[in-house]
Write a protein that holds these residues in place. Sequence first.
Motif, PDB file in Angstrom:
ATOM      1  N   LYS A  45      -5.762   2.652   2.156  1.00  0.00           N
ATOM      2  CA  LYS A  45      -4.565   2.233   3.238  1.00  0.00           C
ATOM      3  C   LYS A  45      -3.726   1.384   2.735  1.00  0.00           C
ATOM      4  O   LYS A  45      -2.743   1.338   3.154  1.00  0.00           O
ATOM      5  CB  LYS A  45      -5.496   1.855   4.652  1.00  0.00           C
ATOM      6  CG  LYS A  45      -6.289   3.110   5.436  1.00  0.00           C
ATOM      7  CD  LYS A  45      -5.320   4.086   5.786  1.00  0.00           C
ATOM      8  CE  LYS A  45      -5.880   5.346   6.449  1.00  0.00           C
ATOM      9  NZ  LYS A  45      -4.879   6.196   6.878  1.00  0.00           N
ATOM     10  N   ASP A  46      -4.428   0.250   2.151  1.00  0.00           N
ATOM     11  CA  ASP A  46      -3.337  -0.810   1.791  1.00  0.00           C
ATOM     12  C   ASP A  46      -2.403  -0.320   0.717  1.00  0.00           C
ATOM     13  O   ASP A  46      -1.317  -0.672   0.735  1.00  0.00           O
ATOM     14  CB  ASP A  46      -4.404  -2.058   1.365  1.00  0.00           C
ATOM     15  CG  ASP A  46      -3.574  -3.190   0.959  1.00  0.00           C
ATOM     16  OD1 ASP A  46      -2.764  -3.820   1.983  1.00  0.00           O
ATOM     17  OD2 ASP A  46      -3.492  -3.835  -0.066  1.00  0.00           O
ATOM     18  N   VAL A  47      -3.025   0.418  -0.351  1.00  0.00           N
ATOM     19  CA  VAL A  47      -2.100   1.023  -1.249  1.00  0.00           C
ATOM     20  C   VAL A  47      -1.200   1.886  -0.861  1.00  0.00           C
ATOM     21  O   VAL A  47      -0.080   2.013  -1.102  1.00  0.00           O
ATOM     22  CB  VAL A  47      -3.097   1.830  -2.204  1.00  0.00           C
ATOM     23  CG1 VAL A  47      -2.240   2.596  -3.205  1.00  0.00           C
ATOM     24  CG2 VAL A  47      -3.945   0.817  -2.885  1.00  0.00           C
ATOM     25  N   GLU A  48      -1.519   2.763   0.319  1.00  0.00           N
ATOM     26  CA  GLU A  48      -0.434   3.726   0.874  1.00  0.00           C
ATOM     27  C   GLU A  48       0.497   2.859   1.768  1.00  0.00           C
ATOM     28  O   GLU A  48       1.652   3.505   1.789  1.00  0.00           O
ATOM     29  CB  GLU A  48      -1.458   4.612   1.921  1.00  0.00           C
ATOM     30  CG  GLU A  48      -0.627   5.549   2.428  1.00  0.00           C
ATOM     31  CD  GLU A  48      -1.445   6.870   3.220  1.00  0.00           C
ATOM     32  OE1 GLU A  48      -0.936   7.857   3.826  1.00  0.00           O
ATOM     33  OE2 GLU A  48      -2.694   6.301   3.602  1.00  0.00           O
ATOM     34  N   LEU A  49       0.047   1.917   2.247  1.00  0.00           N
ATOM     35  CA  LEU A  49       1.017   1.002   3.203  1.00  0.00           C
ATOM     36  C   LEU A  49       1.984   0.287   2.292  1.00  0.00           C
ATOM     37  O   LEU A  49       3.194   0.245   2.527  1.00  0.00           O
ATOM     38  CB  LEU A  49       0.237  -0.163   3.736  1.00  0.00           C
ATOM     39  CG  LEU A  49       0.925  -0.845   4.983  1.00  0.00           C
ATOM     40  CD1 LEU A  49       1.521  -0.003   5.975  1.00  0.00           C
ATOM     41  CD2 LEU A  49       0.078  -2.059   5.311  1.00  0.00           C
ATOM     42  N   ASN A  50       1.440  -0.234   1.074  1.00  0.00           N
ATOM     43  CA  ASN A  50       2.500  -0.816  -0.020  1.00  0.00           C
ATOM     44  C   ASN A  50       3.498   0.165  -0.450  1.00  0.00           C
ATOM     45  O   ASN A  50       4.407  -0.134  -0.555  1.00  0.00           O
ATOM     46  CB  ASN A  50       1.755  -1.160  -0.880  1.00  0.00           C
ATOM     47  CG  ASN A  50       1.184  -2.591  -0.632  1.00  0.00           C
ATOM     48  OD1 ASN A  50       1.170  -3.208   0.424  1.00  0.00           O
ATOM     49  ND2 ASN A  50      -0.001  -2.791  -1.173  1.00  0.00           N
ATOM     50  N   GLU A  55       8.952   2.690  -0.033  1.00  0.00           N
ATOM     51  CA  GLU A  55      10.097   3.696   0.303  1.00  0.00           C
ATOM     52  C   GLU A  55      10.718   3.050   1.444  1.00  0.00           C
ATOM     53  O   GLU A  55      12.074   3.512   1.353  1.00  0.00           O
ATOM     54  CB  GLU A  55       9.241   4.861   0.643  1.00  0.00           C
ATOM     55  CG  GLU A  55       8.394   5.461  -0.503  1.00  0.00           C
ATOM     56  CD  GLU A  55       7.482   6.768   0.140  1.00  0.00           C
ATOM     57  OE1 GLU A  55       7.686   6.978   1.162  1.00  0.00           O
ATOM     58  OE2 GLU A  55       6.754   7.374  -0.756  1.00  0.00           O
ATOM     59  N   MET A  56      10.350   2.409   2.232  1.00  0.00           N
ATOM     60  CA  MET A  56      11.247   1.793   3.480  1.00  0.00           C
ATOM     61  C   MET A  56      11.938   0.814   2.700  1.00  0.00           C
ATOM     62  O   MET A  56      13.556   0.944   3.334  1.00  0.00           O
ATOM     63  CB  MET A  56      10.468   1.352   4.317  1.00  0.00           C
ATOM     64  CG  MET A  56       9.463   1.918   5.318  1.00  0.00           C
ATOM     65  SD  MET A  56       8.781   1.099   6.723  1.00  0.00           S
ATOM     66  CE  MET A  56       9.749   0.287   7.678  1.00  0.00           C
ATOM     67  N   LYS A  57      11.987   0.157   1.879  1.00  0.00           N
ATOM     68  CA  LYS A  57      12.768  -1.031   1.149  1.00  0.00           C
ATOM     69  C   LYS A  57      13.745  -0.178   0.491  1.00  0.00           C
ATOM     70  O   LYS A  57      15.137  -0.353   0.653  1.00  0.00           O
ATOM     71  CB  LYS A  57      12.047  -1.673   0.170  1.00  0.00           C
ATOM     72  CG  LYS A  57      13.023  -2.852  -0.280  1.00  0.00           C
ATOM     73  CD  LYS A  57      12.318  -3.735  -1.121  1.00  0.00           C
ATOM     74  CE  LYS A  57      12.884  -4.780  -1.710  1.00  0.00           C
ATOM     75  NZ  LYS A  57      12.116  -5.575  -2.672  1.00  0.00           N
ATOM     76  N   MET A  58      13.557   0.923  -0.132  1.00  0.00           N
ATOM     77  CA  MET A  58      14.620   1.861  -0.768  1.00  0.00           C
ATOM     78  C   MET A  58      15.369   2.624   0.126  1.00  0.00           C
ATOM     79  O   MET A  58      16.446   2.550  -0.201  1.00  0.00           O
ATOM     80  CB  MET A  58      13.673   2.791  -1.784  1.00  0.00           C
ATOM     81  CG  MET A  58      14.554   3.858  -2.776  1.00  0.00           C
ATOM     82  SD  MET A  58      13.605   4.748  -3.714  1.00  0.00           S
ATOM     83  CE  MET A  58      12.724   5.655  -2.533  1.00  0.00           C
ATOM     84  N   LEU A  59      14.944   3.080   1.082  1.00  0.00           N
ATOM     85  CA  LEU A  59      15.757   3.606   2.181  1.00  0.00           C
ATOM     86  C   LEU A  59      16.494   2.826   2.695  1.00  0.00           C
ATOM     87  O   LEU A  59      17.780   3.328   2.904  1.00  0.00           O
ATOM     88  CB  LEU A  59      14.795   4.799   3.077  1.00  0.00           C
ATOM     89  CG  LEU A  59      14.011   5.722   2.342  1.00  0.00           C
ATOM     90  CD1 LEU A  59      12.939   6.389   3.484  1.00  0.00           C
ATOM     91  CD2 LEU A  59      15.077   6.721   2.148  1.00  0.00           C
TER      92      LEU A  59
END
Length: 202
Positions: A45-50, A55-59
């Motif tokens: 989950k932590d890997v997925e969250l990161n 992705e959010m930062k890029m978007l």
Amino acid sequence: MDSIIPLITEKVIEMVKPKIVQIVDECMQPHLLSIKHNKDALILKDVELNKYKEEMKMLKTKLGKVEARIEEQEQYSRRTSLRFHNVPVPTDDNGDIIKPINTDALVLDICNKNLKLNLNTRDIGRSHPIGEIKDGKIAIIVRFLSYRQRQLVFNSKRYLKGNKSKIFIAENLTKHRYDLLHRLNTLREKISYTPFGPMTGP
């Protein structure tokens, strides 16, 4: 008896201890497996969250660039327009506002009488009031037919200095740029003011 009891106790403990350890292990094993499973799940989950954070930062970066491009295009679309503020509205003999308000005529009157230009209705693409009438005055937004005409008017705004009606001309900025300008002017006022009065040069 005093010497025999400790020996018996020790022997009993030796006999019972393995069984107790076995029972504890059997009881704990499912919990340990569950803990390990949950730990592995949390790591995933932590890997997925990161990954989502990246992705959010890029978007967010892309969105910022898109917004900046849209804002630039919006400002570019305003390149031929100006805002006239504190324009007195015409009234009849009873003091009532004459409607509809001919904003083209009001703008041309200011341009030709106050700014000493020679414009006519063919130089104006469109004009209309913005906001409400306040103290007998309105703000008008004007779109000129060319950027050259707009600049001619804007560069002549110095002739409005000290006019009785306090008419002034401003660029037709987007909300983003207007907010930046407002913040800049506020900071400029704070910097140039001290408790002992305005700052002066050496």
